[in-house]
Design a protein around this motif. Structure first.
Motif, mmCIF file in Angstrom:
data_model
loop_
_atom_site.group_PDB
_atom_site.id
_atom_site.type_symbol
_atom_site.label_atom_id
_atom_site.label_comp_id
_atom_site.label_asym_id
_atom_site.label_seq_id
_atom_site.Cartn_x
_atom_site.Cartn_y
_atom_site.Cartn_z
ATOM 1 N N SER A 1 5.225 -32.748 34.747
ATOM 2 C CA SER A 1 4.914 -32.610 36.162
ATOM 3 C C SER A 1 5.787 -31.492 36.716
ATOM 4 N N LEU B 1 4.354 -43.186 39.892
ATOM 5 C CA LEU B 1 4.887 -42.196 38.970
ATOM 6 C C LEU B 1 3.774 -41.253 38.533
ATOM 7 N N THR B 2 4.094 -39.976 38.450
ATOM 8 C CA THR B 2 3.069 -39.022 38.052
ATOM 9 C C THR B 2 2.914 -38.940 36.542
ATOM 10 N N GLY B 3 3.945 -39.345 35.786
ATOM 11 C CA GLY B 3 3.927 -39.115 34.350
ATOM 12 C C GLY B 3 4.452 -37.718 34.062
ATOM 13 N N THR B 4 4.387 -37.314 32.822
ATOM 14 C CA THR B 4 4.893 -35.985 32.446
ATOM 15 C C THR B 4 3.838 -35.248 31.632
ATOM 16 N N GLY C 1 7.589 -37.894 37.035
ATOM 17 C CA GLY C 1 8.132 -38.368 35.768
ATOM 18 C C GLY C 1 7.724 -39.793 35.480
ATOM 19 N N ASP C 2 8.324 -40.352 34.467
ATOM 20 C CA ASP C 2 8.026 -41.712 34.033
ATOM 21 C C ASP C 2 9.067 -42.106 32.981
ATOM 22 N N PRO C 3 9.772 -43.223 33.144
ATOM 23 C CA PRO C 3 9.698 -44.230 34.200
ATOM 24 C C PRO C 3 10.620 -43.894 35.371
ATOM 25 N N VAL C 4 10.763 -44.869 36.306
ATOM 26 C CA VAL C 4 11.748 -44.712 37.368
ATOM 27 C C VAL C 4 13.130 -44.644 36.725
ATOM 28 N N GLN D 1 -2.907 -35.289 38.859
ATOM 29 C CA GLN D 1 -2.139 -36.482 38.502
ATOM 30 C C GLN D 1 -1.953 -37.384 39.711
ATOM 31 N N ARG E 1 -3.828 -41.289 40.473
ATOM 32 C CA ARG E 1 -3.074 -42.534 40.606
ATOM 33 C C ARG E 1 -3.310 -43.239 41.931
#
Length: 277
Positions: free
Chosen positions: A256, A251-254, A225-228, A271, A275
């Motif tokens: 995910s 963070l992997t982002g979305t 996800g993103d952010p913490v 992903q 990173r």
């Protein structure tokens, strides 16, 4: 004889009016180029899985994955219902009164969850009369993972990872165990497990911040996800965790989605690798 011929033709060509009640079933069908006439929780699938969603443009939503609407399914006049044994074995009889039902084994309660990914894909391929297409899909999946391993061997070999999914509203994380599908996939690429943990039912366990203190100092924590989440950032213990203090949180982002089939897992693996390299 005409009815028998019609059924034989359907078996050979696959269903024309497919309903999927689980996101893994939906992902597999879409990955094979089949557009369901109905599926469960379309909005959630678009948000979390986001695989070949254009194939759902004409699909009807038939309710929640855990409690689909039998009336909505019946109105669609499906010729096959594809779903999860874990999620829907208890209502298989009721579904079977509407249309033939195929239950895939996508969520083993123990053992190697990555093996379940291959098994559920092949089961779906057989049910959909797309076994050859599934084998091509799995070969492409294996090839892409091998390419990631070869391309980034010098940067990822032996690097320790912990993959975790935040839980809404609480300072806890769902941490994926070594038997999780994503964990097995990352080991294929060359990563190592960053936390000592036995195999867990369904491939994960929930731990609090004190539990995160056991993450090895040279590990990287990947949060899906993103952010913490604020629940973690605002916890007094968060900045004192070794993995946080050393700046080893990424963070992997979305989106995910770690519980799906080949496409969503391949996307997540890409992903994570992107990173780190």
């Amino acid at each position: 004889m005409a009815l028998l011929a019609a059924r034989t033709a359907l078996a050979a060509s696959g269903p024309s009016r497919l309903v999927t009640l689980d996101w893994t079933a939906t992902e597999i069908a879409l990955s094979l180029g089949m557009s369901p006439v109905g599926c469960a929780e379309i909005a959630g699938y678009r948000t979390w899985v986001d695989v070949a969603t254009e194939g759902l443009s004409d699909a009807a939503d038939v309710g929640r994955r855990q409690q689909p609407s039998l009336e909505a399914i019946r109105k669609l006049r499906p010729d096959l219902i594809l779903t999860s044994r874990y999620r829907h074995a208890s209502i298989a009889h009721a579904l079977g009164e509407i249309a033939p039902v195929h239950l895939i084994d996508d969520q083993k309660s123990d053992g190697d969850m990555l093996t379940s990914v291959y098994q559920s894909a092949r089961q779906s391929g057989a049910a959909l009369s797309r076994s050859d297409d599934v084998e091509r899909l799995l070969a492409s999946f294996d090839g892409e993972i091998e390419n990631l391993r070869l391309r980034h061997a010098g940067q990822v070999a032996g690097r320790k990872l912990v993959v975790a999914q935040p839980l809404p509203g609480v300072p806890r994380l769902r941490v994926f165990a070594p038997n999780a599908a994503i964990s097995g996939l990352l080991r294929k690429i060359g990563f190592a497990d960053g936390i000592s943990m036995s195999a867990q039912p369904f491939g994960f366990t929930t731990i609090d911040l004190e539990g995160l203190a056991s993450v090895e100092n040279d590990s990287t924590l990947f949060i899906l996800g993103d952010p913490v989440p604020a629940e973690l950032l605002n916890a007094s213990l968060w900045p004192m965790l070794p993995v946080v203090a050393q700046g080893n949180v990424l963070l992997t982002g979305t989106p995910s989605w770690p519980f799906g089939s080949t496409a969503s897992l391949q996307h997540l693996a890409r992903q994570i690798v992107a990173r780190l390299v």
